[in-house]
Design an enzyme around this catalytic site. Structure first.
Site, PDB file in Angstrom:
ATOM      1  N   CYS A  68       0.799  -1.233   0.000  1.00 52.05           N
ATOM      2  CA  CYS A  68       0.000   0.000   0.000  1.00 52.05           C
ATOM      3  C   CYS A  68       0.827   1.276   0.000  1.00 52.05           C
ATOM      4  O   CYS A  68       0.644   2.149  -0.848  1.00 52.05           O
ATOM      5  CB  CYS A  68      -0.926   0.018   1.212  1.00 52.05           C
ATOM      6  SG  CYS A  68      -2.039  -1.390   1.333  1.00 52.05           S
ATOM      7  N   HIS A 124      -1.314   6.418   2.527  1.00 50.74           N
ATOM      8  CA  HIS A 124      -1.352   5.231   3.377  1.00 50.74           C
ATOM      9  C   HIS A 124      -1.464   5.550   4.857  1.00 50.74           C
ATOM     10  O   HIS A 124      -2.329   5.010   5.560  1.00 50.74           O
ATOM     11  CB  HIS A 124      -0.125   4.346   3.161  1.00 50.74           C
ATOM     12  CG  HIS A 124      -0.048   3.224   4.145  1.00 50.74           C
ATOM     13  ND1 HIS A 124      -0.916   2.147   4.094  1.00 50.74           N
ATOM     14  CD2 HIS A 124       0.736   3.020   5.224  1.00 50.74           C
ATOM     15  CE1 HIS A 124      -0.655   1.327   5.099  1.00 50.74           C
ATOM     16  NE2 HIS A 124       0.343   1.836   5.802  1.00 50.74           N
TER      17      HIS A 124
END
Length: 466
Positions: A68, A124
């Site tokens: 991510c 993130h």
């Protein structure tokens, strides 16, 4: 499945029909290619499928990192991980002194007169204040959690995040709240003359894979057949490649699923979460239609990376193989268009320059992707293989036919997707493929930046703690 077309109405890719086009930017965490518009027979994704009917579908889109944090840092800054040193979940680019002045994608639109709003997971670790006028946060993110795990046993030494099962009602989930907030953004923005850039980040199907029961009911357990054991696929994977992804440590989870007959329920949960997120996306798309702004809005929808879901006996991301790096990517231009499916491999790093071109904005300095607008117009282009990165000096190159992987120790993998779409046979040691290897080797980057200060969360056997 939609038939590809090769012609687009001229002039509608750079300007909306009502002036400066709006942008609706939708990110879905851990969404792989198991969606209806990419041909998955088991998926129930009617809302993403209807968006696909209005969009250019990129059938071979790839992330720049299969995890991510670096994937999002890369696509939002337009820079490759090996040039920024952002290989791990943390830090965010803004926290790195050498990168703190980089202009992010939503920030660039904000600087050019757009109202920029966000809700859910876009960056993130935390939102970037330079990118947004309005931030409604993560709405609870991956929680709430049940008092006890649903499918995990205490004997399995993994984090409760890796649990799955039916839990909560729609209105209690973060993704439902994210959708409702996004709908409010659209309603508010439609009442002004200012163009908007609205960023919406959905959490599921990221683990823990919890979704309301009705979405599990869409995918009966008895209809789900997991992939067979793939232990035989280990024989031609280089030792460094296994170490990089902690292959043998991750087999504890694989054994738990298979020996306890839970692989099917795991896949049921993944499909249920995708269907639920699709429902939430539908609410946002409905709000856009209701606002009267749909014809003047560019819509981008993508997954930040794929997941293995049993391929090579792995169940999550963090590999340089096809399953972890290929993602869905849809771009609906403003205006009415004759649309097509693009087969050319492209990267998420290309989104930033593409949106600049579609909106008629100059690109900021430093972008490393290439605009997709030409492909969207049906132009034929010769493009370099798409590059994905997992830690310093570990690269994958994906061309139309081949996937080539070169690890930091020099080990290689080569897969022929024309004859081996599941990447079962590594051809790198076959002398007959010397000319193919000679084509790819010079395209591997010669230098990787070290880990950026504060890096953590890569979860690699080759780079522990980084």
């Amino acid at each position: 499945m939609r038939v590809a077309k090769s012609v687009m109405v001229a002039g509608l890719l750079t300007q909306g029909v009502m002036g400066a086009p709006n942008v609706l930017f939708i990110a879905v965490d851990d969404l792989n290619t198991e969606v209806g518009f990419l041909g998955d027979a088991h998926a129930k994704t009617p809302n993403m499928d209807r968006l696909a009917e209005q969009s250019v579908v990129f059938r071979r889109a790839y992330c720049q990192s299969p995890i991510c944090g670096p994937s999002r840092n890369s696509l939002l800054t337009g820079r490759y991980p090996h040039h920024t040193g952002l290989y791990s979940l943390d830090p965010m680019f803004r926290d790195v002194e050498a990168l703190e002045d980089v202009v992010s994608l939503p920030q660039h639109f904000r600087k050019n007169g757009y109202w920029s709003a966000t809700v859910g997971k876009i960056y993130h670790s935390k939102p970037d204040p330079e990118s947004f006028d309005t931030n409604h946060g993560w709405m609870g993110a991956f929680g709430p959690f049940p008092e006890k795990t649903i499918h995990l046993d205490s004997e399995l030494p993994v984090h409760p995040y890796y649990d799955w099962g039916a839990f909560l009602e729609d209105e209690e989930t973060a993704d439902y709240k994210v959708a409702q907030s996004a709908c409010g953004f659209i309603e508010k923005a439609a009442k002004t003359d200012q163009p908007f850039f609205i960023s919406v980040g959905f959490f599921r199907p990221h683990c823990p894979m919890y979704a309301p029961q009705k979405w599990f009911d869409l995918h009966p357990l008895e209809d789900i057949v997991p992939l067979p054991d793939q232990s035989a696929d280990l024989k031609d994977i280089p030792a460094y490649g296994k170490k990089l992804i902690r292959y043998f440590g991750r087999q504890d989870y694989n054994r738990f699923l298979r020996e306890n007959n839970r692989a099917a329920s795991f896949l049921q949960a993944y499909r249920a979460c995708v269907s639920f997120t699709d429902h939430c996306i539908g609410q946002v798309l409905d709000a856009l239609e209701k606002s009267g702004q749909a014809d003047n809005t560019i819509v981008v929808l993508f997954g930040d990376h794929g997941v293995q879901n049993g391929k090579k006996n792995l169940w999550y991301k963090r590999t340089l193989w096809e399953a972890s790096t290929q993602v869905p990517l849809l771009i609906k231009p403003a205006g009415n268009s004759v649309l097509q499916t693009v087969q050319t491999p492209v990267g998420l790093i290309d989104i930033y320059p593409t949106l600049c071109e579609l909106a008629g904005l100059e690109q900021p300095a430093g972008l490393e992707g290439t605009s997709l607008a030409g492909l969207m117009r049906g132009e034929k282009q010769v493009r370099a293989p798409v590059l994905s990165v997992f830690g310093p000096d570990n690269f994958a190159l994906r061309s139309d036919r081949w996937r080539y992987i070169r690890y930091a120790d020099g080990a290689e993998e080569l897969y022929d997707h024309r004859n081996d779409p599941d990447e079962r046979t590594n051809l790198a040691l076959n002398p007959e493929n010397a000319s193919v290897l000679d084509e790819f080797r010079p395209q591997v980057p010669k230098h990787s930046e070290p880990f950026a200060p504060g890096s953590s969360g890569l979860g690699s056997g080759a780079f522990p703690g980084k």
